[in-house]
Design an enzyme around this catalytic site. Structure first.
Site, short mmCIF file in Angstrom:
data_model
loop_
_atom_site.label_atom_id
_atom_site.label_comp_id
_atom_site.label_asym_id
_atom_site.label_seq_id
_atom_site.Cartn_x
_atom_site.Cartn_y
_atom_site.Cartn_z
N ASP A 57 1.95 2.81 3.41
CA ASP A 57 1.33 4.29 2.67
C ASP A 57 1.94 4.94 2.51
OD1 ASP A 57 -1.73 5.52 3.01
OD2 ASP A 57 -1.62 5.06 5.03
N HIS A 61 0.91 5.96 -1.63
CA HIS A 61 0.12 6.93 -2.90
C HIS A 61 1.23 7.02 -3.55
CE1 HIS A 61 -4.26 6.84 -0.21
NE2 HIS A 61 -3.09 6.02 0.27
N GLU A 72 -8.58 5.63 -8.43
CA GLU A 72 -9.06 5.84 -6.73
C GLU A 72 -10.24 6.95 -7.53
OE1 GLU A 72 -7.92 7.32 -2.68
OE2 GLU A 72 -7.78 9.02 -4.18
N HIS A 102 -10.25 1.89 1.11
CA HIS A 102 -9.32 1.79 2.79
C HIS A 102 -10.38 1.37 3.89
CE1 HIS A 102 -6.68 4.66 0.53
NE2 HIS A 102 -5.84 4.20 1.48
N GLU A 138 -10.31 2.50 9.13
CA GLU A 138 -9.12 3.11 9.87
C GLU A 138 -8.42 3.39 11.16
OE1 GLU A 138 -7.50 5.95 7.22
OE2 GLU A 138 -5.11 5.83 7.58
N HIS A 189 0.84 -0.79 0.37
CA HIS A 189 0.18 0.02 0.01
C HIS A 189 0.87 1.26 0.55
CE1 HIS A 189 -3.63 2.42 0.07
NE2 HIS A 189 -2.73 2.92 1.00
N HIS A 191 -12.74 4.44 -2.56
CA HIS A 191 -11.37 5.17 -1.61
C HIS A 191 -11.97 4.59 0.19
CE1 HIS A 191 -10.65 8.69 0.86
NE2 HIS A 191 -9.66 8.75 1.22
#
Ligand SMILES: [Zn+2]
Length: 424
Positions: free
Chosen positions: A322, A65, A147, A213, A216, A63, A186
């Site tokens: 992340d 971005h 996304e 996601h 969280e 994972h 998302h």
């Protein structure tokens, strides 16, 4: 044929070998075995001796971005009074002020960081979308998830169509060799139930890689359960109609996805901190993989994922860093060192061998790359990582008499990880 020799070889799919060799032909592994046997069998083949080191498969960062690499300032240090929701608002505002050129350079730098940390496969979220070119150029393998964010059910059909067009365009333009293309909705609090519902048949029928996601922050759990908390008062405050469009689901985030039928598609889920035993049984029922990002969870004040409960329930897992917007590095090895410490502080000791599998084979399975990555086996790609004791601990290599000792040293943060050789 080329032979790589090391004091320890840890294939992950098989027990470690002391004084071993890996035979490589072109880009593929031919055989892994004890050095003496291998030297006889492949007599005359050139040998690269990596000395007192441990050879392992390169890591899978499940994972990232990459297009947020330019926002590294936000993920560098812990901020005690920064809530998860305030971080999102800050992220959106900061990103708006950065040009696409700067984001592109950041994504390139992110790819270089991954390769330097002996990472071969990545699961990347792309919003703009900016990370596609850098990833295609980098030699990395993995999935780019386009996304979609949309709480308004009235826009769901149009959003899905734009996502489908993007994925089809990428597939037509680049094929699906090293990099595959998928979709991510998302989160359950930023995507309407309608968009989840209409996306499901598409990802199932066309076998589209799918990521979400989920569970969280405590704020997400509260918003899903009763529609209150910071997501209502901070994230959706500027838009009075938003709350009407996102009525409380009255259940946990994972239960909500299950009831929508989404777990049937076995999406790659990320975070899973706010879960109860019932949620874990639902994930186990469909064998839905969860990506663990402990440093991001810590930095955003989201809490600790109950990894021991996941293991007990038999939920498949992977590990990811992340973005640099919520993590100090893109190294999965460093993520795992932090995971070991985080869970130890909660009286949960992680098995060093399981931790290595989480960084390699488990991640490859979660992303669908286990036919080429995640272990050192004949036929798989020779993406080899080499671990060496750091200078301060040099000389201890002789004392480290087993691969187990080296593994313990790795999770104590005393081993440097790098690629055994750079891809040509
Ligand atoms: Zn993320």
């Amino acid at each position: 044929m080329q032979l790589y020799k090391a004091q320890y070889i840890y294939p992950v799919s098989a027990p470690p070998i002391t004084h071993g060799m890996v035979a490589v032909d072109g880009e593929r592994i031919v055989e892994v075995g004890p050095a003496a046997d291998m030297a006889r069998r492949y007599a005359g083949a050139p040998v690269t001796d990596l000395g007192a080191s441990m050879l392992m498969p390169q890591a899978v960062n499940a994972h990232t971005h990459l297009e947020l690499t330019a926002l590294a300032e936000m993920g560098r240090a812990y901020v005690a009074d920064r809530s998860f929701t305030r971080w999102i608002v800050e992220l959106v505002k900061t990103r708006r002020g950065i040009t696409n050129d700067v984001l592109l350079e950041g994504a390139r730098a992110g790819c270089a960081m991954l390769s330097a940390s002996a990472t071969a496969v990545v699961g990347d979220i792309s919003n703009r979308p900016i990370s596609v070119e850098p990833l295609l150029e980098s030699g990395l393998y993995g999935v780019i998830y386009h996304e979609l964010i949309g709480p308004d059910p009235a826009n769901a059909a149009q959003l899905l169509q734009s996502g489908q067009e993007q994925v089809r365009r990428w597939r037509a333009e680049y094929g699906e060799q090293r990099i595959r293309f998928g979709i991510t909705l998302h989160t359950p609090y930023t995507v309407s139930a309608e968009l989840f519902r209409i996306t499901l048949p598409w990802v199932l029928e066309e076998n589209i890689p799918f990521c979400i996601h989920v569970a969280e922050s405590p704020a997400e759990a509260e918003f899903l359960l009763q529609g209150s908390g910071e997501i209502a008062t901070i994230l959706y405050a500027p838009d009075a109609r938003a709350i009407e469009r996102m009525p409380p689901a009255g259940r946990s985030p994972v239960r909500y996805l299950y009831d929508l039928g989404v777990l049937k598609a076995r999406p790659l889920l990320v975070h899973g901190v706010q879960v109860n035993r019932d949620d874990l049984d639902l994930l186990a029922e469909y064998s839905v993989p969860m990506v663990h990002c402990p440093r991001s969870n810590f930095l955003l004040n989201c809490g600790r994922m109950p990894i021991e409960a996941y293991q007990e329930a038999g939920v498949p897992m992977a590990i990811g860093t992340d973005s640099l917007g919520s993590s100090p590095s893109l190294s999965v090895w460093e993520e795992a060192i932090s995971a070991a410490a985080t869970h130890r502080a909660a009286a949960v000791d992680l098995d060093p061998h399981e931790l290595l599998r989480l960084c390699t084979l488990d991640g490859a399975r979660a992303l669908g790359f286990d036919d080429t990555h995640g272990s050192l086996e004949p036929g798989k790609l020779a993406h080899l990582a080499v671990g060496r004791l750091q200078t301060a601990h040099e000389g201890e290599a002789e004392k480290e008499t087993t691969a187990e000792d080296m593994l313990q040293a790795l999770w104590r943060g005393e081993v440097s990880m790098g690629p055994a050789f750079s891809a040509s």
